[in-house]
Every structure is written in structure tokens, then in C-alpha cells.
Design a protein around this motif. Structure first.
Motif, mmCIF file in Angstrom:
data_model
loop_
_atom_site.group_PDB
_atom_site.id
_atom_site.type_symbol
_atom_site.label_atom_id
_atom_site.label_comp_id
_atom_site.label_asym_id
_atom_site.label_seq_id
_atom_site.Cartn_x
_atom_site.Cartn_y
_atom_site.Cartn_z
ATOM 1 N N ILE A 77 53.462 7.511 62.413
ATOM 2 C CA ILE A 77 52.364 6.747 63.004
ATOM 3 C C ILE A 77 51.076 6.993 62.222
ATOM 4 O O ILE A 77 50.366 6.057 61.872
ATOM 5 C CB ILE A 77 52.202 7.118 64.488
ATOM 6 N N ALA A 84 54.551 1.408 63.664
ATOM 7 C CA ALA A 84 53.911 2.475 64.435
ATOM 8 C C ALA A 84 53.981 2.239 65.941
ATOM 9 O O ALA A 84 54.187 3.177 66.709
ATOM 10 C CB ALA A 84 52.459 2.643 63.999
ATOM 11 N N GLY A 85 53.825 1.015 66.383
ATOM 12 C CA GLY A 85 53.896 0.726 67.816
ATOM 13 C C GLY A 85 55.257 1.053 68.405
ATOM 14 O O GLY A 85 55.360 1.549 69.522
ATOM 15 N N PHE A 86 56.308 0.787 67.657
ATOM 16 C CA PHE A 86 57.673 1.101 68.094
ATOM 17 C C PHE A 86 57.862 2.606 68.235
ATOM 18 O O PHE A 86 58.411 3.093 69.220
ATOM 19 C CB PHE A 86 58.672 0.510 67.090
ATOM 20 N N GLN A 88 55.489 4.817 68.616
ATOM 21 C CA GLN A 88 54.625 5.275 69.707
ATOM 22 C C GLN A 88 55.314 5.094 71.056
ATOM 23 O O GLN A 88 55.226 5.943 71.932
ATOM 24 C CB GLN A 88 53.294 4.523 69.683
ATOM 25 N N PHE A 89 56.019 3.976 71.209
ATOM 26 C CA PHE A 89 56.785 3.727 72.431
ATOM 27 C C PHE A 89 57.803 4.847 72.662
ATOM 28 O O PHE A 89 57.888 5.392 73.762
ATOM 29 C CB PHE A 89 57.496 2.371 72.346
#
Length: 185
Positions: A77, A84-86, A88-89
Motif C-alpha cells: 500500500i 492498494a484499495g484491495f 487495504q480491504f
């Protein structure tokens, strides 16, 4: 003009080559590669669990409250990973992400070491390698391929060639589960 004789539908496939032949020793080497990959996964599990001081120091061990996934995914990230959003999830789902990751390392490692459940181990291992490949973006040494891709493809090849039957319990496992649950071979 000669034509090839039509193949008979009753023709049996060729038997595997003897162990002393070139093809036989090649399959033995596949068994060795399978065992080495199994140890690779099992070692990663043990190092992250106990903090053996190789990739994971003792203070960051899972049994000491460390997260086996936070460092790698967190670095992805922070490093500008396009996914990065994936990641972070998945970090937001900890400790579930840690449990899934560690169970994967342990299960794949044991299956590869023993030569059983090669189909599930190969698909799971290739998926894990694929996710780690995506988490490693942006690549620094080669913009397209790295060892995660090569090892993921190798795992699928090992299952496809029946590497569990060489230096492993694959034949016995296949006899036990083959007809009832072929996906477990």
C-alpha cells in the motif's frame, strides 16, 4: 502416398517410463521439486508462526501478537501499488486474513510434502503466488514477470504431471479418494 493408420479407441495409453529411464528420473526430479516447494511453504508458516529469525523476528511472530500479512500488504500500500484499495480491504479483515494466509501456507506445504491433494494444493498455491505477485507491484527488477509467476505455473505443472506419485503418497491417496472425490487427487 502412405496414410497413418487410424488409432483404435481401445488402445491403452502408454505406461509410465521405468524409473531408470530418462523420463523416469525426470519424474523423480519433479517429486524432489514438489518436496522442496512443500518445505518452502511449511518453512514460511513456521517462521511466521514462531518468529524463527529468518524472515520474521521473534517479536513479530504470530504467537507473539504479530501479523503475518500486515508487513507485506502494508508495504504494498505504501509503495504505490495500483491495487492498494484491495490490499487495504484485506488488512481491514485481520485477523481473518492472517488465519486464511497461515492456513494456506500450512495446508499447501503439507500437501506438497506428502504428495496428496495436489490439485487443490496447486490451485491454492498458484492463487497465493498470483496474489503475492499483484501485491509486489510496481516491480523493480522486471516490469512483467517475477518468481511468483514462475512458481505458480510450476505448481500447476506439478499437479498436471502427477508429481505427488513420485517420492510421495500420491498413488495411495488417488486409490483412496480418486473415484469418490477426484478433485482431491
Amino acid at each position: 502416398m502412405a496414410t497413418a493408420a487410424p488409432s483404435s479407441p481401445t488402445t491403452a495409453p502408454a505406461a509410465p517410463a521405468a524409473v531408470g529411464s530418462a523420463r523416469g528420473w525426470g519424474f523423480t526430479v519433479l517429486g524432489v521439486v514438489r518436496i522442496l516447494l512443500g518445505f518452502y511453504f511449511l518453512w514460511a508458516f513456521l517462521d511466521k508462526l514462531f518468529g524463527l529469525g529468518f524472515s520474521t523476528p521473534a517479536e513479530r511472530a504470530w504467537i507473539n501478537g504479530g501479523s503475518p500479512t500486515a508487513g507485506f500488504l502494508g508495504g504494498s500500500i505504501e509503495g504505490g501499488n495500483p491495487f492498494a484499495g484491495f490490499w487495504q480491504f484485506w488488512l481491514g479483515l485481520n485477523p481473518i486474513t492472517n488465519i486464511l494466509f497461515m492456513a494456506g501456507l500450512l495446508g499447501i506445504g503439507i500437501a506438497l510434502l506428502l504428495g496428496i491433494g495436489m490439485r487443490i494444493a496447486a490451485v491454492s498455491g498458484a492463487a497465493l503466488y498470483g496474489l503475492m505477485y499483484l501485491a509486489a507491484f510496481p516491480m523493480t527488477t522486471n516490469p512483467i514477470i517475477d518468481d511468483h509467476v514462475i512458481l505458480g505455473v510450476l505448481m500447476v505443472a506439478l499437479a498436471g504431471l502427477g508429481a505427488g506419485e513420485y517420492l510421495g503418497l500420491g498413488k495411495q491417496w488417488k486409490a483412496l479418494v480418486g473415484r469418490k472425490a477426484p478433485y482431491l487427487i
